[in-house]
Scaffold this motif. Sequence first.
Motif, short mmCIF file in Angstrom:
data_model
loop_
_atom_site.label_atom_id
_atom_site.label_comp_id
_atom_site.label_asym_id
_atom_site.label_seq_id
_atom_site.Cartn_x
_atom_site.Cartn_y
_atom_site.Cartn_z
N TYR A 1 1.53 0.68 -7.05
CA TYR A 1 1.33 -0.01 -5.78
C TYR A 1 1.31 0.99 -4.63
O TYR A 1 1.99 2.03 -4.67
CB TYR A 1 2.43 -1.04 -5.54
CG TYR A 1 2.34 -2.24 -6.45
CD1 TYR A 1 1.34 -3.19 -6.27
CD2 TYR A 1 3.24 -2.41 -7.49
CE1 TYR A 1 1.24 -4.29 -7.11
CE2 TYR A 1 3.16 -3.51 -8.33
CZ TYR A 1 2.15 -4.44 -8.13
OH TYR A 1 2.05 -5.52 -8.98
N ARG A 2 0.53 0.67 -3.61
CA ARG A 2 0.48 1.48 -2.39
C ARG A 2 1.08 0.68 -1.25
O ARG A 2 0.75 -0.50 -1.08
CB ARG A 2 -0.97 1.84 -2.02
CG ARG A 2 -1.68 2.68 -3.06
CD ARG A 2 -3.11 2.99 -2.62
NE ARG A 2 -3.87 1.77 -2.35
CZ ARG A 2 -4.21 1.33 -1.14
NH1 ARG A 2 -3.83 2.01 -0.06
NH2 ARG A 2 -4.91 0.22 -0.99
N MET A 3 1.94 1.32 -0.47
CA MET A 3 2.47 0.65 0.71
C MET A 3 1.46 0.86 1.84
O MET A 3 1.19 2.00 2.24
CB MET A 3 3.84 1.21 1.10
CG MET A 3 4.90 1.08 0.00
SD MET A 3 5.12 -0.62 -0.62
CE MET A 3 4.37 -0.48 -2.26
N THR A 4 0.91 -0.21 2.34
CA THR A 4 -0.16 -0.12 3.32
C THR A 4 0.21 -0.94 4.55
O THR A 4 1.32 -1.49 4.65
CB THR A 4 -1.48 -0.62 2.70
OG1 THR A 4 -2.54 -0.40 3.62
CG2 THR A 4 -1.40 -2.10 2.36
N LEU A 5 -0.70 -1.02 5.49
CA LEU A 5 -0.51 -1.78 6.72
C LEU A 5 -1.70 -2.70 6.92
O LEU A 5 -2.82 -2.34 6.57
CB LEU A 5 -0.37 -0.84 7.93
CG LEU A 5 0.79 0.14 7.90
CD1 LEU A 5 0.68 1.12 9.07
CD2 LEU A 5 2.13 -0.59 7.96
N PRO A 6 -1.50 -3.87 7.48
CA PRO A 6 -2.63 -4.76 7.74
C PRO A 6 -3.49 -4.19 8.86
O PRO A 6 -3.01 -3.47 9.73
CB PRO A 6 -1.97 -6.07 8.17
CG PRO A 6 -0.68 -5.64 8.76
CD PRO A 6 -0.23 -4.45 7.97
N SER A 7 -4.77 -4.48 8.80
CA SER A 7 -5.68 -4.02 9.85
C SER A 7 -6.08 -5.18 10.73
O SER A 7 -6.21 -6.33 10.27
CB SER A 7 -6.93 -3.38 9.23
OG SER A 7 -7.59 -4.31 8.39
N LEU A 8 -6.24 -4.91 12.00
CA LEU A 8 -6.71 -5.93 12.93
C LEU A 8 -8.17 -6.25 12.64
O LEU A 8 -8.91 -5.39 12.16
CB LEU A 8 -6.55 -5.44 14.37
CG LEU A 8 -5.11 -5.25 14.83
CD1 LEU A 8 -5.09 -4.49 16.16
CD2 LEU A 8 -4.41 -6.59 14.98
N PRO A 9 -8.61 -7.45 12.90
CA PRO A 9 -10.01 -7.79 12.67
C PRO A 9 -10.94 -6.82 13.37
O PRO A 9 -10.75 -6.47 14.54
CB PRO A 9 -10.13 -9.20 13.27
CG PRO A 9 -8.76 -9.77 13.17
CD PRO A 9 -7.83 -8.61 13.40
N GLY A 10 -11.94 -6.32 12.63
CA GLY A 10 -12.90 -5.42 13.21
C GLY A 10 -12.49 -3.96 13.19
O GLY A 10 -13.19 -3.11 13.72
N THR A 11 -11.32 -3.66 12.57
CA THR A 11 -10.88 -2.27 12.49
C THR A 11 -10.73 -1.87 11.04
O THR A 11 -10.63 -2.70 10.14
CB THR A 11 -9.53 -2.08 13.20
OG1 THR A 11 -8.52 -2.87 12.52
CG2 THR A 11 -9.60 -2.51 14.66
N ALA A 12 -10.72 -0.55 10.81
CA ALA A 12 -10.57 -0.04 9.45
C ALA A 12 -9.12 -0.24 9.00
O ALA A 12 -8.20 -0.16 9.80
CB ALA A 12 -10.94 1.44 9.40
N PRO A 13 -8.91 -0.47 7.71
CA PRO A 13 -7.53 -0.65 7.21
C PRO A 13 -6.72 0.63 7.37
O PRO A 13 -7.24 1.72 7.21
CB PRO A 13 -7.73 -1.02 5.74
CG PRO A 13 -9.08 -0.48 5.40
CD PRO A 13 -9.90 -0.57 6.63
N ALA A 14 -5.46 0.46 7.69
CA ALA A 14 -4.56 1.60 7.83
C ALA A 14 -3.69 1.70 6.60
O ALA A 14 -3.11 0.72 6.16
CB ALA A 14 -3.69 1.45 9.08
N SER A 15 -3.59 2.88 6.03
CA SER A 15 -2.75 3.07 4.86
C SER A 15 -2.11 4.44 4.95
O SER A 15 -2.51 5.29 5.73
CB SER A 15 -3.55 2.94 3.56
OG SER A 15 -4.58 3.90 3.53
N ALA A 16 -1.11 4.64 4.15
CA ALA A 16 -0.39 5.91 4.16
C ALA A 16 -0.42 6.48 2.76
O ALA A 16 -0.49 5.76 1.77
CB ALA A 16 1.05 5.70 4.62
#
Length: 299
Positions: free
Chosen positions: A282-297
């Motif tokens: 599993y990857r710990m990620t972050l939600p992205s706002l509509p219209g933006t690229a997904p943020a992940s670490a």
Amino acid sequence: MKNDEPTVGRRVLLRSAVFLGVAAAAGMLSGENGAPGAGGPGPAAGPGGLPAAGAPGMLPQGPPEKSYRLRPMTAEAPARPPVAAPAVRTRPILELPPHSPAASNGMVLTFDDGPDPRYTPGILDTLARYGVRAMFFVCGEMAAENRDLLRRIAAEGHVIGNHTWTHPLIPRLSRPALASEIGRTSEVVQQVVGEAPSWFRAPYGAWNRATFEIGAELGMEPLAWTVDTLDWKEPGTTTIVSRVLDAAAPGVIVLSHDAGGDRSQSVRAISAYLPQLLARGYRMTLPSLPGTAPASAPS
């Protein structure tokens, strides 16, 4: 003499007008660029060379807008395109979109009610140890009292969300009271880290129409959760760990707490379940706002 008084008065006024005109032309009343001269200080120059608010001939102006709503006023500042307010939702976001890149083996860890200097640092230490990011939905009164800790959360790449000022039960509040709870929290986050929150979470998960409307007006998306650790009940570290591992799946959003009570179990739990989640792929990620690229670490 009475017949002469109007004539004398007009002569005095005429001489005064001529004198003032000559004095102004000679720079006696004010120097160049509004510098003070013999006649006293001139109006202060504002942005773009305009008179500042309160200068003679200017209409009185009200108090400045909140800092996170200001826009550049000088000609030199680059124009920023207006940011469209989010749509007013009728229910919160519960999980990552199933077909989004972020949801591919991605999970979101969230922590509510802080920051608390007794527990938040330990959670941050574990996240840093494994190089992952999380979301912290802060209460304004806690953020105002722990500004350095709020700065650390932002500096380490985590997302700061709005969780109201005092953690009230929203349906019991009037709309003005709710607007104050949410607005004040966004203001203190803006003041401390330089950016207002883009995400909001209702305390107790108690949403109503006013919550969605006010959140959208302040540029925030509503985020709930799919996995509740119930750590606020202090069920024991082992139980918290089991709840996270048993419910782990792509796209889930995990709810935990870093304040609001004794959260030592939550601190110990994340140090146990996080390496196991990563070992499972599993990857710990972050939600992205509509219209933006997904943020992940990296993980």
